[in-house]
Motif scaffolding. Structure first.
Motif, short mmCIF file in Angstrom:
data_model
loop_
_atom_site.label_atom_id
_atom_site.label_comp_id
_atom_site.label_asym_id
_atom_site.label_seq_id
_atom_site.Cartn_x
_atom_site.Cartn_y
_atom_site.Cartn_z
N LYS A 32 0.95 -1.09 0.06
CA LYS A 32 -0.02 -0.12 0.13
C LYS A 32 0.89 1.26 -0.01
O LYS A 32 0.67 2.25 -0.68
CB LYS A 32 -0.89 0.16 1.25
CG LYS A 32 -1.81 1.17 1.20
CD LYS A 32 -2.79 1.03 2.42
CE LYS A 32 -3.70 2.39 2.46
NZ LYS A 32 -4.49 2.67 1.24
N ASN A 33 1.71 1.15 0.80
CA ASN A 33 2.92 2.57 0.71
C ASN A 33 3.59 2.64 -0.61
O ASN A 33 3.65 3.71 -0.97
CB ASN A 33 4.04 2.10 1.89
CG ASN A 33 4.73 3.53 1.91
OD1 ASN A 33 4.37 4.62 1.91
ND2 ASN A 33 5.83 3.04 2.54
N ASN A 85 2.35 1.68 -3.58
CA ASN A 85 1.31 2.24 -4.38
C ASN A 85 1.15 3.78 -4.37
O ASN A 85 0.75 4.48 -5.27
CB ASN A 85 0.14 1.41 -4.12
CG ASN A 85 0.35 -0.06 -5.14
OD1 ASN A 85 1.14 -0.29 -5.82
ND2 ASN A 85 -0.67 -0.95 -4.65
N SER A 86 1.24 4.05 -2.97
CA SER A 86 0.65 5.06 -2.64
C SER A 86 1.94 6.43 -3.22
O SER A 86 1.61 7.51 -3.87
CB SER A 86 0.92 5.82 -1.27
OG SER A 86 -0.35 5.07 -0.43
N GLN A 87 2.95 5.76 -3.43
CA GLN A 87 4.27 6.73 -3.87
C GLN A 87 4.00 6.72 -5.38
O GLN A 87 4.05 7.89 -6.11
CB GLN A 87 5.59 5.90 -3.68
CG GLN A 87 5.85 5.81 -2.37
CD GLN A 87 6.21 7.17 -1.46
OE1 GLN A 87 6.63 8.02 -1.85
NE2 GLN A 87 5.39 7.24 -0.16
N TRP A 121 0.99 5.84 -7.40
CA TRP A 121 -0.41 6.47 -7.92
C TRP A 121 -0.83 7.80 -7.27
O TRP A 121 -1.33 8.75 -7.88
CB TRP A 121 -1.40 5.43 -7.63
CG TRP A 121 -1.01 4.20 -8.49
CD1 TRP A 121 -0.69 2.92 -7.67
CD2 TRP A 121 -0.89 3.82 -9.67
NE1 TRP A 121 -0.79 2.13 -8.65
CE2 TRP A 121 -0.79 2.61 -10.05
CE3 TRP A 121 -1.15 4.64 -10.99
CZ2 TRP A 121 -0.34 2.02 -11.26
CZ3 TRP A 121 -0.91 4.06 -12.00
CH2 TRP A 121 -0.64 2.99 -12.26
N GLU A 122 -0.36 8.00 -5.93
CA GLU A 122 -0.89 9.24 -5.39
C GLU A 122 0.38 10.39 -5.17
O GLU A 122 -0.01 11.60 -4.76
CB GLU A 122 -1.39 9.02 -4.01
CG GLU A 122 -2.44 7.75 -3.92
CD GLU A 122 -2.68 7.63 -2.53
OE1 GLU A 122 -2.35 8.39 -1.71
OE2 GLU A 122 -3.37 6.45 -2.39
N LYS A 136 2.72 10.70 -3.45
CA LYS A 136 3.12 11.47 -2.19
C LYS A 136 4.63 11.49 -2.12
O LYS A 136 5.33 10.80 -2.20
CB LYS A 136 2.77 10.32 -0.98
CG LYS A 136 1.04 10.26 -0.94
CD LYS A 136 0.80 9.37 0.51
CE LYS A 136 -0.85 9.56 0.56
NZ LYS A 136 -0.99 8.65 1.86
N ARG A 182 6.81 9.20 2.31
CA ARG A 182 6.35 7.86 2.70
C ARG A 182 6.23 7.57 3.97
O ARG A 182 6.77 8.41 4.87
CB ARG A 182 7.56 6.95 1.97
CG ARG A 182 8.72 6.90 2.68
CD ARG A 182 9.74 5.79 2.13
NE ARG A 182 10.76 5.73 3.06
CZ ARG A 182 11.95 5.18 2.62
NH1 ARG A 182 12.36 4.79 1.45
NH2 ARG A 182 13.19 5.07 3.65
N TRP A 183 5.55 6.44 4.28
CA TRP A 183 5.28 6.26 5.57
C TRP A 183 6.55 5.74 6.25
O TRP A 183 7.41 5.04 5.64
CB TRP A 183 4.28 4.95 5.69
CG TRP A 183 2.86 5.20 5.32
CD1 TRP A 183 2.44 6.62 5.18
CD2 TRP A 183 1.87 4.41 5.25
NE1 TRP A 183 0.79 6.59 4.91
CE2 TRP A 183 0.43 4.92 4.81
CE3 TRP A 183 1.80 2.93 5.29
CZ2 TRP A 183 -0.56 4.51 4.62
CZ3 TRP A 183 0.44 2.57 5.01
CH2 TRP A 183 -0.66 3.10 4.62
N LEU A 237 -10.78 9.40 3.13
CA LEU A 237 -9.88 8.45 2.64
C LEU A 237 -9.10 8.05 4.03
O LEU A 237 -7.92 7.69 4.07
CB LEU A 237 -8.97 8.83 1.89
CG LEU A 237 -9.12 9.58 0.19
CD1 LEU A 237 -7.83 10.04 -0.51
CD2 LEU A 237 -9.70 8.43 -0.38
N THR A 283 -8.49 4.81 6.43
CA THR A 283 -8.39 3.26 5.82
C THR A 283 -8.96 2.35 6.95
O THR A 283 -9.02 1.17 6.41
CB THR A 283 -6.82 2.98 5.55
OG1 THR A 283 -6.10 3.46 6.63
CG2 THR A 283 -6.30 3.76 4.54
#
Length: 215
Positions: free
Chosen positions: A70-71, A73-75, A77-78, A80, A83-84, A163, A165
């Motif tokens: 998930k982290n 994919n956040s980088q 597609w979103e 960000k 990162r976490w 959003l 989770t």
């Protein structure tokens, strides 16, 4: 395409979940000692890993894999910028794991006991936090109330959050709202109170003692 979580020039499943320094830090923070080989691909590695793990550790392993993915994919597609932190991945995924256990546990009779609000010490304020979460819409909202040692209301806050989770994530976000509100009012002696036992346990864990939770 290169790895989105480290400077490595090639990305594949085995690298993302096992060989990447970021992934290795996540496994380390979670306290899971996983085998590093043999296996030239992720499937071989995973099949070898689960043979040496208990049922509980396999469930935690799956949650951590989801958190890493998930982290990543956040980088992608979103887009960000931040990162976490690895410790946050552990806190969030272990929160998901605890929620999974509760949902799948056998129903038991719960003896409800009313809890009375208690005043903080003299010259202190108490911040009561509570988070709401709607799984269908993935929306949540924080509710924060600050009262002084006399029990007098000082300020409160509530707003919608998109959003979200999980319920645990909602509780983390409402705690952040409470901290920000106390800082804005320049309170230095603050007691935070939450009805989320999982959040309280997480904040008292070894992970949170040594690493900051990023929201």
């Amino acid at each position: 395409m290169g790895c989105l979580l480290c400077p490595h020039t090639l990305e594949n499943s085995l690298h993302v979940f096992v060989d990447c320094p970021y992934a290795q830090e996540v496994w380390h923070r979670a306290g899971l000692q996983l085998p590093t080989g043999p296996g030239d691909n992720f499937i071989d590695w995973f099949l070898g890993a689960i043979n040496s793990l208990t049922k509980e550790h396999i469930a935690k392993c799956l949650m951590l894999l989801w958190g890493i993915w998930k982290n990543r994919n956040s980088q992608l597609w979103e887009h960000k910028r931040q990162r976490w932190h690895a410790s946050e991945v552990v806190l969030l995924t272990m929160g998901w794991y605890e929620e999974f256990k509760k949902v799948n546990a056998q129903p038991t009779k719960i003896r409800r006991q009313s809890v009375k609000w208690t005043r903080p010490q003299e010259n202190w304020v108490k911040v009561n936090c509570d988070g709401a979460f709607q799984p269908a819409t993935r929306k949540g909202g924080p509710a924060v109330v600050i009262r002084d040692a006399n029990g007098d209301f000082q300020v409160g806050a509530a707003r919608p959050l998109p959003l979200v989770t999980s319920p645990f994530r909602a509780e983390l976000m409402v705690l952040k709202e409470g901290i920000n509100l106390a800082v804005a009012l320049q309170h230095e002696q603050v007691l935070f109170e939450s009805d989320c036992s999982l959040l309280v346990q997480a904040l008292h864990s070894e992970v949170s003692k040594s690493h900051e939770v990023h929201l």
